[in-house]
Design a protein around this motif. Structure first.
Motif, short mmCIF file in Angstrom:
data_model
loop_
_atom_site.label_atom_id
_atom_site.label_comp_id
_atom_site.label_asym_id
_atom_site.label_seq_id
_atom_site.Cartn_x
_atom_site.Cartn_y
_atom_site.Cartn_z
N PRO A 103 -0.74 -11.04 10.85
CA PRO A 103 -1.28 -12.36 10.50
C PRO A 103 -0.56 -12.95 9.31
CG PRO A 103 -2.78 -10.63 9.80
CD PRO A 103 -1.71 -9.95 10.60
N ARG A 132 -6.10 -18.15 13.45
CA ARG A 132 -5.16 -17.95 12.36
C ARG A 132 -3.77 -17.78 12.94
NH1 ARG A 132 -4.80 -13.83 8.19
NH2 ARG A 132 -6.96 -14.25 7.69
N TYR A 134 -0.03 -16.07 13.46
CA TYR A 134 0.55 -14.73 13.56
C TYR A 134 2.07 -14.83 13.62
CZ TYR A 134 -4.15 -13.13 14.57
OH TYR A 134 -5.49 -12.86 14.48
N ALA A 163 -2.56 -13.43 18.88
CA ALA A 163 -2.36 -12.12 18.26
C ALA A 163 -1.73 -11.10 19.20
CB ALA A 163 -3.70 -11.58 17.74
#
Length: 211
Positions: A103, A132, A134, A163
């Motif tokens: 991340p 978020r 990555y 992710a």
């Protein structure tokens, strides 16, 4: 007289942060197109000899359920460059594969802030676009099997909001091998286009990055 750090001024500052954060996040959502940055430690390397290789696996890769899929993608792209996997038998090159997904944060700065409060924020004060960021990275290293000398190293990296490393791997593999070997300079930007049917994307352009 209204203090320069009044609620109205603070509200404007917050709005500025929100706009800047949204723009920064947008670059990770596809607005800027699919791309990867490529770096070579020894550009314009000359890969002499028979184009045969065998893959050297780390113990963690032997135990990984995803790693066989990574190797399949690499074999397919290397075959397009005339390389043959000898499946553990005598080969001219030993190929080392390293990859990771971690991340990252989108830092947001603000102007006209109160003294002591102008440090760069480590991340936006809220979740952007429901996820978020990555960073995915792939590094390939070619060693001469007879001497153990590293003759070529190339790395590709990209960022998105997924992710799953398997999602990023086709673009990274395609980018790392978009030119083989890459000429000088050492840093390049590879732009790609996804196919409607999925799978490995197509390379649109390969351009050196300006210093």
């Amino acid at each position: 007289m209204m203090d320069k750090h009044s609620p109205c001024r603070s509200e404007k500052m917050v709005k500025t942060i929100i706009i800047c954060a949204a723009l920064a996040a947008a670059s990770l959502t596809g607005c800027a197109g699919l791309s990867a940055d490529v770096h070579t430690a020894n550009p314009a390397a000359v890969l002499q000899g028979e184009r045969t290789y065998t893959i050297a696996r780390m113990p963690s890769q032997d135990a990984s359920a995803d790693h066989p899929q990574f190797e399949t993608m690499l074999r397919d792209e290397l075959a397009k460059n005339g390389f043959t996997d000898t499946a553990g038998n005598s080969a001219h090159y030993l190929l080392s594969i390293a990859y990771d997904t971690r991340p990252v944060v989108v830092g947001v700065g603000a102007k006209d802030c109160a003294p002591g409060a102008c440090e760069r924020s480590p991340e936006p004060p809220f979740a952007l676009f429901d996820g978020r960021a990555y960073r995915h990275a792939l590094t390939l290293r070619f060693f001469e099997q007879s001497s153990g000398q590293e003759v070529y190293k190339v790395s590709a990296a990209s960022s998105d909001r997924d992710a799953d490393p398997l999602h990023a791997m086709p673009a990274l593999v395609k980018s790392a091998l978009a030119k083989f070997p890459f000429d000088a300079p050492p840093d390049w930007r590879v732009k790609l286009r996804t196919q409607e049917t999925g799978g490995v994307p197509d390379v649109v352009s390969v351009k050196p990055l300006k210093p």
